[in-house]
Design an enzyme around this catalytic site. Structure first.
Site, PDB file in Angstrom:
ATOM      1  N   HIS A 325       8.479  -3.660  -4.244  1.00 45.76           N
ATOM      2  CA  HIS A 325       8.884  -3.880  -2.850  1.00 45.76           C
ATOM      3  C   HIS A 325       8.748  -5.366  -2.494  1.00 45.76           C
ATOM      4  CE1 HIS A 325       9.821   0.036  -1.288  1.00 45.76           C
ATOM      5  NE2 HIS A 325       8.643   0.555  -1.627  1.00 45.76           N
ATOM      6  N   CYS A 394      14.473  -6.254  -3.469  1.00 51.58           N
ATOM      7  CA  CYS A 394      15.539  -6.226  -2.461  1.00 51.58           C
ATOM      8  C   CYS A 394      15.676  -7.591  -1.793  1.00 51.58           C
ATOM      9  CB  CYS A 394      15.253  -5.173  -1.398  1.00 51.58           C
ATOM     10  SG  CYS A 394      15.134  -3.486  -2.010  1.00 51.58           S
ATOM     11  N   ARG A 403      20.182  -7.274  -4.304  1.00 49.40           N
ATOM     12  CA  ARG A 403      19.043  -7.399  -5.188  1.00 49.40           C
ATOM     13  C   ARG A 403      18.834  -8.862  -5.594  1.00 49.40           C
ATOM     14  NH1 ARG A 403      18.767  -3.169  -3.322  1.00 49.40           N
ATOM     15  NH2 ARG A 403      18.487  -1.128  -4.353  1.00 49.40           N
TER      16      ARG A 403
END
Length: 426
Positions: A325, A394, A403
């Site tokens: 993340h 991300c 990405r």
């Protein structure tokens, strides 16, 4: 200046007969305000004498002369002798002046007549307040909002004060505020229909109720959104850091105890720890990229399942692919865009330390671009097989639209028995 009261004759006792055979209680009195006897009714003259032939009737006031303010009073002198109850004084009876008596409105003195100031006229009917006056005062008080003067004694005034002020108890308690505003004086009370219309007019309409509901809905939605944002940006990081730290400690304890793990790991099972010294990142690596089982727990996931299966660090050649993340849930890869060529990326396992150096970065690419995980990843600048590492996350921040890719190449394998590599010491 009033006349002096004449003394009674020497030796005449009260109740004894005076001159002319009249008793003392019935004889005329020659002085200011003397009785004139009983004529056609008892009357009060208010003066020593009256005009001859003018009897004082019952309920009538004797005529009084006007006062002459310009008259000059002669100096006062004592009389030569005290007047007796006889003579001229006794002759004044039944309202008839005696011969030689002074004119009405003039006091008798030895040195001459003296004008007398007439008394103020009084009400011949009554000295009490009239009912008409009380009603007039009451109406005037109602107009100005003041308490009405109440006739009678203390009890009557107290009752009137209670009616006016609404006090309680012996000492009242002051005026009380009415529950409803008083209507104007003379205004007729509302009818039942008018009262209902006024009550309906005070109730909010449908538009007001709808606006209130919409406002409450917006407030509730805003509060829920604020709570959600707080959970995502703060509380999720707190929980993820706790879980990731606990998983890393368990791995290190297992390694220190000599407990070996099989070469193939189950999804969600941790098997390594990644270190990025420049970003101060230390996070456990678990098998798989499940959002709920791995990534949301603050761990870094290994692409080891299905068509996206990548090599392990101990493989002779291959690409070790990782995902993490960038925002929320521990956000271990939030600042990997700040890495530059040569920055160290260390993967710690049970047997060794694998040291990589950052070589290239792909700022933006499609989420479906899986070629970045190939054994020789496209766009990385590598042209021959080797031992590579790929970090994916991300971009932009707080979105998952694209990405961000970072590549590195292995430069050192250091067994744990030899201690930590220089990249983790410096």
């Amino acid at each position: 200046m009033t006349a002096l009261r004449p003394e009674r004759e020497s030796g005449a006792a009260y109740g004894d007969a005076a001159e002319h055979g009249s008793p003392y209680g019935q004889q005329s009195y020659d002085g200011s305000g003397a009785w004139q006897g009983q004529g056609q009714g008892e009357g009060w003259s208010g003066h020593p004498a009256h005009t001859a032939g003018a009897p004082v009737g019952q309920g009538q006031r004797a005529p009084q002369p006007a006062y002459d303010a310009t008259a000059v009073l002669p100096p006062y002198q004592e009389p030569a002798a005290a007047p007796s109850y006889g003579g001229a004084a006794a002759a004044v009876s039944y309202g008839v002046a005696a011969p030689g008596a002074p004119a009405p409105g003039v006091a008798a003195r030895a040195d001459g007549p003296v004008p007398v100031v007439p008394a103020a006229p009084q009400d011949s009917e009554t000295v009490a307040l009239r009912a008409a006056d009380i009603e007039e005062a009451r109406r005037a008080a109602d107009r100005v909002g003041e308490p009405v003067p109440s006739p009678g004694g203390r009890a009557a005034r107290r009752k009137a004060a209670k009616r006016q002020g609404g006090g309680h108890g012996r000492h009242g308690g002051g005026p009380q505020t009415p529950e409803k505003p008083a209507r104007a004086a003379g205004e007729a009370p509302l009818s039942r229909v008018e009262a209902r219309r006024a009550a309906r007019a005070q109730k909010p309409g449908a538009a007001v109720i709808a606006s209130r509901l919409v406002g409450e809905l917006f407030i509730t939605t805003g509060v829920l959104m604020l709570l959600f944002v707080t959970y995502q940006l703060w509380w999720s990081n707190v929980r993820a850091h706790q879980e990731a730290g606990s998983a890393a400690r368990h791995l290190q304890q297992d390694w220190a105890s000599g407990k070996r793990e099989p070469g193939v790991f189950a999804p969600g099972q941790g098997f390594a720890i990644i270190h990025i010294p420049k970003l101060d990142v230390v996070a456990p690596i678990a098998e798989g990229t499940s959002k709920t089982d791995v990534l949301d727990k603050g761990m870094v996931g290994h692409y080891g399942e299905g068509g996206l299966k990548t090599a392990m660090p101990d493989a002779k050649t291959g690409n070790f692919g990782l995902a993490g993340h960038r925002n929320t849930h521990g956000e271990p890869f939030r600042y990997i865009n700040r890495l530059q060529k040569g920055d160290a990326i260390v993967v710690e396992t049970q047997d060794a330390y694998y040291v990589y150096r950052m070589t290239s970065i792909l700022p933006v690419t499609s989420p479906s671009n899986t070629s970045v995980l190939d054994p020789i990843p496209k766009g990385s600048g590598f042209t021959t097989p080797g031992r590579y590492i790929t970090l994916t996350t991300c971009t932009p921040e707080f979105t998952s639209k694209y990405r961000l890719i970072v590549w590195g190449k292995m430069v050192e394998v250091r067994p744990r028995s030899k201690g930590k590599p220089d990249a983790l010491i410096s």
